[in-house]
Design a protein around this motif. Sequence first.
Motif, PDB file in Angstrom:
ATOM      1  N   LEU A  13       0.832  -1.213   0.000  1.00 50.20           N
ATOM      2  CA  LEU A  13       0.000   0.000   0.000  1.00 50.20           C
ATOM      3  C   LEU A  13       0.861   1.256   0.000  1.00 50.20           C
ATOM      4  CD1 LEU A  13      -2.781  -1.066   2.539  1.00 50.20           C
ATOM      5  CD2 LEU A  13      -2.956  -0.940   0.052  1.00 50.20           C
ATOM      6  N   GLN A  14       1.936   1.251   0.765  1.00 49.01           N
ATOM      7  CA  GLN A  14       2.849   2.397   0.774  1.00 49.01           C
ATOM      8  C   GLN A  14       3.462   2.615  -0.609  1.00 49.01           C
ATOM      9  OE1 GLN A  14       5.315   0.991   4.218  1.00 49.01           O
ATOM     10  NE2 GLN A  14       5.085   3.099   4.925  1.00 49.01           N
ATOM     11  N   LEU A  15       3.928   1.519  -1.222  1.00 49.20           N
ATOM     12  CA  LEU A  15       4.557   1.606  -2.536  1.00 49.20           C
ATOM     13  C   LEU A  15       3.565   2.084  -3.590  1.00 49.20           C
ATOM     14  CD1 LEU A  15       7.029   1.064  -4.351  1.00 49.20           C
ATOM     15  CD2 LEU A  15       6.212  -1.289  -4.602  1.00 49.20           C
ATOM     16  N   ALA A  16       2.354   1.535  -3.582  1.00 45.26           N
ATOM     17  CA  ALA A  16       1.351   1.914  -4.580  1.00 45.26           C
ATOM     18  C   ALA A  16       0.935   3.373  -4.419  1.00 45.26           C
ATOM     19  CB  ALA A  16       0.132   0.998  -4.459  1.00 45.26           C
ATOM     20  N   THR A  17       0.781   3.832  -3.181  1.00 41.48           N
ATOM     21  CA  THR A  17       0.401   5.226  -2.938  1.00 41.48           C
ATOM     22  C   THR A  17       1.501   6.181  -3.394  1.00 41.48           C
ATOM     23  OG1 THR A  17      -0.953   4.584  -1.042  1.00 41.48           O
ATOM     24  CG2 THR A  17      -0.302   6.890  -1.181  1.00 41.48           C
ATOM     25  N   ALA A  18       2.744   5.903  -3.002  1.00 38.21           N
ATOM     26  CA  ALA A  18       3.863   6.763  -3.387  1.00 38.21           C
ATOM     27  C   ALA A  18       4.046   6.774  -4.899  1.00 38.21           C
ATOM     28  CB  ALA A  18       5.149   6.291  -2.700  1.00 38.21           C
ATOM     29  N   THR A  19       3.937   5.607  -5.530  1.00 36.33           N
ATOM     30  CA  THR A  19       4.083   5.521  -6.985  1.00 36.33           C
ATOM     31  C   THR A  19       3.008   6.328  -7.686  1.00 36.33           C
ATOM     32  OG1 THR A  19       5.083   3.317  -6.830  1.00 36.33           O
ATOM     33  CG2 THR A  19       4.129   3.936  -8.949  1.00 36.33           C
ATOM     34  N   THR A  20       1.776   6.235  -7.208  1.00 31.23           N
ATOM     35  CA  THR A  20       0.672   6.967  -7.829  1.00 31.23           C
ATOM     36  C   THR A  20       0.881   8.469  -7.732  1.00 31.23           C
ATOM     37  OG1 THR A  20      -0.856   5.171  -7.314  1.00 31.23           O
ATOM     38  CG2 THR A  20      -1.829   7.303  -7.818  1.00 31.23           C
ATOM     39  N   GLY A  92      14.492   2.089  -4.467  1.00 32.27           N
ATOM     40  CA  GLY A  92      14.683   1.396  -5.737  1.00 32.27           C
ATOM     41  C   GLY A  92      13.385   0.823  -6.261  1.00 32.27           C
ATOM     42  N   LEU A  93      12.580   0.235  -5.363  1.00 35.08           N
ATOM     43  CA  LEU A  93      11.262  -0.272  -5.764  1.00 35.08           C
ATOM     44  C   LEU A  93      10.395   0.850  -6.317  1.00 35.08           C
ATOM     45  CD1 LEU A  93      10.057  -2.762  -2.982  1.00 35.08           C
ATOM     46  CD2 LEU A  93      11.084  -3.283  -5.191  1.00 35.08           C
ATOM     47  N   LEU A  94      10.448   2.010  -5.671  1.00 31.71           N
ATOM     48  CA  LEU A  94       9.637   3.152  -6.107  1.00 31.71           C
ATOM     49  C   LEU A  94      10.041   3.611  -7.497  1.00 31.71           C
ATOM     50  CD1 LEU A  94       7.534   5.328  -5.506  1.00 31.71           C
ATOM     51  CD2 LEU A  94       9.318   6.650  -4.351  1.00 31.71           C
ATOM     52  N   ILE A  95      11.345   3.720  -7.742  1.00 33.09           N
ATOM     53  CA  ILE A  95      11.819   4.131  -9.072  1.00 33.09           C
ATOM     54  C   ILE A  95      11.380   3.127 -10.133  1.00 33.09           C
ATOM     55  CG2 ILE A  95      13.880   4.496 -10.496  1.00 33.09           C
ATOM     56  CD1 ILE A  95      15.263   5.558  -7.953  1.00 33.09           C
ATOM     57  N   GLY A  96      11.567   1.847  -9.846  1.00 35.66           N
ATOM     58  CA  GLY A  96      11.151   0.820 -10.800  1.00 35.66           C
ATOM     59  C   GLY A  96       9.657   0.826 -11.044  1.00 35.66           C
ATOM     60  N   SER A  97       8.879   1.022  -9.993  1.00 33.20           N
ATOM     61  CA  SER A  97       7.420   1.030 -10.134  1.00 33.20           C
ATOM     62  C   SER A  97       6.946   2.225 -10.952  1.00 33.20           C
ATOM     63  CB  SER A  97       6.768   1.063  -8.743  1.00 33.20           C
ATOM     64  OG  SER A  97       7.087  -0.097  -8.012  1.00 33.20           O
ATOM     65  N   VAL A  98       7.570   3.378 -10.743  1.00 28.98           N
ATOM     66  CA  VAL A  98       7.199   4.577 -11.511  1.00 28.98           C
ATOM     67  C   VAL A  98       7.460   4.353 -12.995  1.00 28.98           C
ATOM     68  CG1 VAL A  98       7.852   6.972 -11.970  1.00 28.98           C
ATOM     69  CG2 VAL A  98       7.448   6.218  -9.624  1.00 28.98           C
ATOM     70  N   GLY A 160      -0.126  -5.000  -8.293  1.00 28.95           N
ATOM     71  CA  GLY A 160       0.018  -6.299  -8.945  1.00 28.95           C
ATOM     72  C   GLY A 160       1.389  -6.593  -9.520  1.00 28.95           C
ATOM     73  N   GLU A 161       2.361  -5.707  -9.336  1.00 25.80           N
ATOM     74  CA  GLU A 161       3.695  -5.937  -9.893  1.00 25.80           C
ATOM     75  C   GLU A 161       4.357  -7.165  -9.277  1.00 25.80           C
ATOM     76  OE1 GLU A 161       5.019  -1.288 -10.695  1.00 25.80           O
ATOM     77  OE2 GLU A 161       5.984  -2.479  -9.158  1.00 25.80           O
ATOM     78  N   PHE A 162       5.143  -7.842 -10.107  1.00 24.64           N
ATOM     79  CA  PHE A 162       5.909  -8.978  -9.583  1.00 24.64           C
ATOM     80  C   PHE A 162       7.327  -8.997 -10.139  1.00 24.64           C
ATOM     81  CE2 PHE A 162       7.377 -13.415 -10.072  1.00 24.64           C
ATOM     82  CZ  PHE A 162       7.547 -13.707  -8.723  1.00 24.64           C
ATOM     83  N   GLY A 163       7.452  -9.133 -11.460  1.00 24.91           N
ATOM     84  CA  GLY A 163       8.766  -9.314 -12.064  1.00 24.91           C
ATOM     85  C   GLY A 163       9.732  -8.193 -11.764  1.00 24.91           C
ATOM     86  N   VAL A 164       9.283  -6.957 -11.933  1.00 26.95           N
ATOM     87  CA  VAL A 164      10.167  -5.809 -11.728  1.00 26.95           C
ATOM     88  C   VAL A 164      10.577  -5.692 -10.267  1.00 26.95           C
ATOM     89  CG1 VAL A 164      10.280  -3.280 -11.773  1.00 26.95           C
ATOM     90  CG2 VAL A 164       9.359  -4.509 -13.732  1.00 26.95           C
ATOM     91  N   VAL A 165       9.602  -5.802  -9.359  1.00 27.38           N
ATOM     92  CA  VAL A 165       9.938  -5.641  -7.935  1.00 27.38           C
ATOM     93  C   VAL A 165      10.818  -6.784  -7.441  1.00 27.38           C
ATOM     94  CG1 VAL A 165       7.899  -4.263  -7.418  1.00 27.38           C
ATOM     95  CG2 VAL A 165       7.775  -6.738  -7.184  1.00 27.38           C
ATOM     96  N   LEU A 166      10.637  -7.970  -7.981  1.00 25.17           N
ATOM     97  CA  LEU A 166      11.477  -9.097  -7.564  1.00 25.17           C
ATOM     98  C   LEU A 166      12.912  -8.900  -8.042  1.00 25.17           C
ATOM     99  CD1 LEU A 166      11.481 -11.865  -6.136  1.00 25.17           C
ATOM    100  CD2 LEU A 166      11.063 -12.914  -8.371  1.00 25.17           C
ATOM    101  N   MET A 167      13.083  -8.405  -9.273  1.00 16.50           N
ATOM    102  CA  MET A 167      14.420  -8.185  -9.812  1.00 16.50           C
ATOM    103  C   MET A 167      15.140  -7.070  -9.072  1.00 16.50           C
ATOM    104  SD  MET A 167      15.120 -10.292 -12.352  1.00 16.50           S
ATOM    105  CE  MET A 167      16.340  -9.481 -13.368  1.00 16.50           C
ATOM    106  N   ILE A 168      14.425  -5.975  -8.786  1.00 17.62           N
ATOM    107  CA  ILE A 168      15.068  -4.806  -8.183  1.00 17.62           C
ATOM    108  C   ILE A 168      15.208  -4.954  -6.667  1.00 17.62           C
ATOM    109  CG2 ILE A 168      14.879  -2.311  -7.789  1.00 17.62           C
ATOM    110  CD1 ILE A 168      13.322  -2.128 -10.390  1.00 17.62           C
TER     111      ILE A 168
END
Length: 225
Positions: A13-20, A92-98, A160-168
Motif C-alpha cells: 500500500l505504501q509503494l502503490a500510494t507513493a508511486t501513484t 529502488g522499488l519506487l523508481i522501478g514502479s514509476v 500487482g507488480e511482480f517481475g520488476v519488484v522481484l528483480m530490483i
Amino acid sequence: MDHETLQAIWLTLQLATATTLVLLTVATPLAWWLSQTQSPWRAPVGALVTLPLVLPPSVLGFYLLVVMGPQGPLGQLTQALGWGVLSFSFTGLLIGSVIFSLPFAVQPLQHAFEALGPRPMEVAATLRASPLDAFFSVALPQARSGLITAAILSFAHTVGEFGVVLMIGGNIPGQTRVVSTQIYGHVEAMEYTQAHWLAGGMVVFSFAVLMGLALLKNRHNRVWP
C-alpha cells in the motif's frame, strides 16, 4: 494472518500510494505535452513511454538493477553522494514502479487531453488567461475522468507488480517484500492455504478496480454525451 503478511500488505500500500503520487506529478505535464505538441520528438518520446507495456518485466527489472547497482551509473552517483545503492531498497522499488507503470498514467491523461480539442484553450486565451492558468482552470478540470483513471490504474498496476519488484528489490521481509512476492514465497514453501488467501484477495481487488473503471466510464458518458 501472520506478521510477515501484514508487513507485505502495508509495504504494498505504501509503494502503490507513493508511486501513484509521483506518477500523477510526472505524467500530467508529459501527457499534456504529448497531446499538444507537433514536435518530431513526439513519436520517440511516446514510444519510450509505452515501452514498459511490451517489454518483459524481467528485462526492464534487469536493466534497472544494472543501472542502480554498485557498478551502474546511478548506483555510482548515489554512492558518491553517500546514499548507498538503490537496488534492494524501497527507493529502488519506487523508481522501478514509476517507470514500469508510467504508460498506465500517461495514456489515460493523454487521451483525455486530446478529447478536449483546441476550442477550450482558445476561449481561455481570448479571456486573457495565461497558458498555465488555462491549463489548471480549464484543461485539467475537464480531463478529470482521465486523471482519476490514471490514478486508479497506476495504483492497481503497482499493487500487482511482480517481475520488476522481484528483480530490483528481491524478497526482503519488511523492506522489499510486497504482496506479489509474498505469494511467490508461500508457493515456494508449498504453503498453499496462505497463498490462496492472498491470491484470492488480489482477484477481488482487481475485479473491484475494473468495476470502478466501468462505472466511472458510464458516469462520464452520461455527463458528457
